[in-house]
Design a protein around this motif. Structure first.
Motif, short mmCIF file in Angstrom:
data_model
loop_
_atom_site.label_atom_id
_atom_site.label_comp_id
_atom_site.label_asym_id
_atom_site.label_seq_id
_atom_site.Cartn_x
_atom_site.Cartn_y
_atom_site.Cartn_z
N PRO B 121 0.91 -1.34 0.05
CA PRO B 121 0.16 -0.01 0.01
C PRO B 121 0.83 1.27 -0.04
CG PRO B 121 -0.77 -1.49 1.77
CD PRO B 121 0.82 -1.90 1.19
N GLY B 122 0.34 2.31 -0.57
CA GLY B 122 1.09 3.57 -0.82
C GLY B 122 0.21 4.69 -0.66
N HIS B 123 0.89 5.95 -0.40
CA HIS B 123 0.10 7.27 -0.39
C HIS B 123 0.97 8.37 -0.79
CE1 HIS B 123 -2.08 10.32 2.25
NE2 HIS B 123 -2.30 10.59 0.65
N PRO B 124 0.85 8.86 -2.05
CA PRO B 124 1.74 9.91 -2.32
C PRO B 124 0.99 11.33 -1.75
CG PRO B 124 0.43 9.20 -4.20
CD PRO B 124 0.10 8.41 -3.06
N LEU B 125 1.85 11.87 -0.87
CA LEU B 125 1.22 13.30 -0.30
C LEU B 125 1.36 14.42 -1.31
CD1 LEU B 125 2.79 13.03 3.31
CD2 LEU B 125 0.83 11.98 2.30
N ALA B 126 0.55 14.43 -2.05
CA ALA B 126 0.69 15.64 -3.24
C ALA B 126 -0.87 15.61 -3.87
CB ALA B 126 1.77 15.09 -4.25
N GLY B 127 -0.98 16.57 -4.39
CA GLY B 127 -2.30 16.82 -4.94
C GLY B 127 -2.37 18.49 -5.21
N THR B 128 -3.71 18.77 -5.96
CA THR B 128 -4.10 20.11 -5.86
C THR B 128 -5.64 19.87 -5.78
OG1 THR B 128 -4.77 20.08 -8.38
CG2 THR B 128 -2.48 20.47 -7.88
N GLU B 129 -6.36 20.97 -6.02
CA GLU B 129 -7.81 20.94 -5.61
C GLU B 129 -8.48 20.59 -6.93
OE1 GLU B 129 -5.73 23.50 -5.97
OE2 GLU B 129 -6.49 25.54 -7.03
N ARG B 130 -7.83 20.29 -7.83
CA ARG B 130 -8.43 19.86 -9.13
C ARG B 130 -8.35 18.35 -9.24
NH1 ARG B 130 -7.11 23.92 -12.79
NH2 ARG B 130 -7.02 25.92 -11.72
N SER B 131 -9.42 17.82 -10.33
CA SER B 131 -9.72 16.24 -10.00
C SER B 131 -9.83 15.98 -11.60
CB SER B 131 -10.54 15.79 -9.26
OG SER B 131 -11.83 16.64 -9.23
N LEU B 147 4.45 7.77 0.96
CA LEU B 147 4.60 6.99 1.95
C LEU B 147 4.24 5.59 1.49
CD1 LEU B 147 2.76 9.05 4.80
CD2 LEU B 147 5.19 8.98 4.18
N LEU B 148 5.11 4.55 2.03
CA LEU B 148 4.81 3.14 1.63
C LEU B 148 4.66 2.41 3.15
CD1 LEU B 148 7.13 2.53 -1.40
CD2 LEU B 148 4.86 3.11 -1.31
N ILE B 149 3.65 1.48 2.95
CA ILE B 149 3.29 0.91 4.17
C ILE B 149 4.12 -0.65 4.13
CG2 ILE B 149 1.44 0.21 5.39
CD1 ILE B 149 1.78 3.17 5.13
N ASP B 150 4.43 -0.97 5.30
CA ASP B 150 5.46 -2.20 5.30
C ASP B 150 4.63 -3.18 6.35
OD1 ASP B 150 5.93 -0.91 7.80
OD2 ASP B 150 7.84 -1.19 7.72
N ASP B 151 3.48 -2.89 6.64
CA ASP B 151 2.95 -3.96 7.78
C ASP B 151 3.04 -5.39 7.02
OD1 ASP B 151 1.83 -1.42 8.03
OD2 ASP B 151 0.14 -2.41 9.39
N ALA B 152 2.89 -5.73 5.89
CA ALA B 152 2.91 -6.95 5.49
C ALA B 152 3.71 -7.07 4.19
CB ALA B 152 1.61 -7.46 5.17
N ALA B 153 4.31 -5.92 3.64
CA ALA B 153 5.14 -5.99 2.64
C ALA B 153 6.49 -6.76 2.55
CB ALA B 153 5.38 -4.71 2.10
N GLU B 154 6.92 -7.55 1.60
CA GLU B 154 8.00 -8.18 1.41
C GLU B 154 9.06 -7.22 0.87
OE1 GLU B 154 6.93 -11.92 -0.52
OE2 GLU B 154 5.38 -10.50 -0.70
N VAL B 172 10.70 8.78 -0.44
CA VAL B 172 9.94 7.65 -0.02
C VAL B 172 10.18 7.45 1.60
CG1 VAL B 172 9.41 5.18 -0.08
CG2 VAL B 172 9.70 6.64 -2.27
N GLU B 173 9.17 7.36 2.24
CA GLU B 173 9.39 6.94 3.77
C GLU B 173 8.44 5.73 4.10
OE1 GLU B 173 9.67 9.91 6.83
OE2 GLU B 173 11.15 10.76 5.64
N VAL B 174 8.72 5.06 4.79
CA VAL B 174 8.26 3.57 5.29
C VAL B 174 7.70 3.62 6.49
CG1 VAL B 174 8.30 1.30 5.24
CG2 VAL B 174 9.29 2.47 3.35
N MET B 175 6.34 3.27 6.85
CA MET B 175 5.85 3.41 8.17
C MET B 175 4.62 2.23 8.18
SD MET B 175 3.63 6.82 8.16
CE MET B 175 5.04 7.68 7.82
#
Lengths: 305, 305
Positions: B121-131, B147-154, B172-175
């Motif tokens: 799972p991941g989440h880029p902390l970026a965006g604008t008000e546009r879609s 942010l990448l999630i390492d709970d179960a990731a290999e 990238v940061e992992v948490m």
């Protein structure tokens, strides 16, 4: 454009007064500009930047012989300055201010205005998060609104001050002080308090999360930090002096926030979606009115229009 | 840079997926990019813009043969899409997402991930008000955190996806998922809810004040309208799926707001001034961390740096 005033005295040399000096010069709107500020450091910085024709040490000296006097100091000290300069104001001069609150400023200033001096309170709706004599720029008021208060103002001084603000690029609207204070509680005072609060909460939490709050701020939080970086003294005085209107809007805000909070708790997605859809329209209105950039993300960084 | 994935499937073609396509191209990071979206209108707009090598009608088609699959849809529909594509995922493929909430997405998606497919799972902390498919741009992730999630990731799939995000410009940061959801409640979810609330309150009032709220928005309010113009469906899903952490931060926010409200009511200027001084520091931290522009007023309009 012909000169609207022959000598302008700026009391206070922060962002607004500095921008006024530069905008008046740009438009060739006035003769001499005399400035003063409480701290010697500010006076020296303003002198180094050449903001005024003359910098003097006291408000009394600054206003002597001026046909326009501008109080550009925090709202909380306007009364004492008015008291000090009252005896030195020239007959026929116009006295104005740029404070963010109007009723309390009028109550504090008016008793010290001698007969024959015209008091026309004002409030330019412009600014940045910067403060001090280095923060001003000539374009600050371009296309922004300046509100002038007509509770007691006479027609000719009001018209003359209107011409000055229009010459500095602003659109002038006239209203009474109480209406001003109610509208600004919505468009300025409450948003600032909320931004300060959100940043304070995040600041508390950032002390325990190794500044993740700062690193991950681009996800939305950073927008709040800009207005929460505004001048603390100015904003303390605003809230102390527009107490009732701010508390009323805060009450409405809390009510709405609790309704949304309840929708989250109950899982009421329709309530949330309807609310979030409605709020899109007001941004379009602001952009169409020329009051914000249409560029994505305010055009900052790499965001494309 | 050598190709990190040979075929990427983008499920959803909004701001984030579109920006990923452009950023992957810019870096020459991948082979073929295949995209799909629920609505034909979105698929046609993405095709017209040339965002992908191929646009297909269904997620099942899109993921067939892909070694990276990106779920870029609202958080609330990730589970059903995972269920649909599960049988079509290639052995050894990596599945990721870009949702703003991580715990609930993992719970919804993980049960549908077949053995041999790596879910990171991941989440880029970026965006604008546009879609939408026209909103993306290649630079969106430059210098932003992902942010990448390492709970179960290999380790290997995590390292490979890290290289992709770094190639797109991100840090990238992992948490773990729960930490992510708590931090984002502060830096993103609560600020958005508060902005939506403030804009809703002003919108109510603007209906009775002949749009003064819009005209005078430059006094602070307009800043809130940008993030309150974000995609309603995305944000509804965020709040429904990060309920506990958001409600906790909202509780702290309300507590602080009430303390400031009380200071206003009691005329406690010192409390206000101290609070407003403290919050200045966090903006400096954000600017020093390269997470916002140092230009006054976000550099918008005529504001000078």
């Amino acid at each position: 454009m012909s000169r609207i005033y022959s000598r302008v005295a700026l009391i206070g040399l922060g962002l607004i007064a500095g921008s006024m000096a530069l905008a008046m010069r740009r438009g060739g709107l006035v003769g001499e500009i005399v400035g003063t500020a409480k701290s010697a450091e500010t006076r020296e910085a303003a002198a180094a930047r050449g903001l005024c024709d003359r910098i003097v040490a006291t408000p009394e000296e600054a206003v002597t012989g001026a046909d326009l006097v501008v109080l550009a100091v925090p709202v909380g000290v306007m009364g004492e300055i008015a008291e000090a300069i009252g005896p030195y104001l020239a007959p026929g001069a116009t006295l104005t201010d740029v404070g963010s609150v109007k009723r309390s400023v009028m109550e504090a200033v008016a008793p010290h205005v001698p007969d024959g001096v015209h008091f026309v309170p004002g409030h330019p709706l412009a600014g940045t998060e910067r403060s001090g004599p280095d923060a001003g720029f000539a374009e600050l008021f371009d296309n922004r609104y300046c509100l002038l208060i007509d509770d007691a103002a006479e027609a000719e001084p009001l018209a003359r001050l209107t011409r000055l603000w229009e010459g500095m690029g602003a659109r002038v609207e006239v209203m009474d002080a109480d209406h001003h204070d109610r509208v600004l509680a919505v468009t300025s005072h409450t948003p600032h308090l909320i931004a300060y609060t959100m940043v304070g909460v995040a600041d508390d939490l950032s002390r325990v999360t190794d500044s993740e709050v700062i690193r991950y701020s681009a996800a939305g939080f950073r927008d709040f930090t800009r207005i929460a970086a505004s001048d603390p003294t100015m904003w303390r005085d605003v809230f102390l002096n527009n107490r009732d209107a701010t508390l009323e809007i805060l009450g409405r805000f809390t009510e709405e926030l609790f309704a949304l909070q309840r929708a989250i708790r109950k899982g009421d997605g329709d309530h949330l979606h309807d609310y979030f859809t409605r709020t899109r329209a007001i941004r379009r209105g602001i952009i169409e009115a020329g009051q914000d950039t249409n560029a994505a993300d305010f055009g900052r960084g790499s965001g494309k229009a």
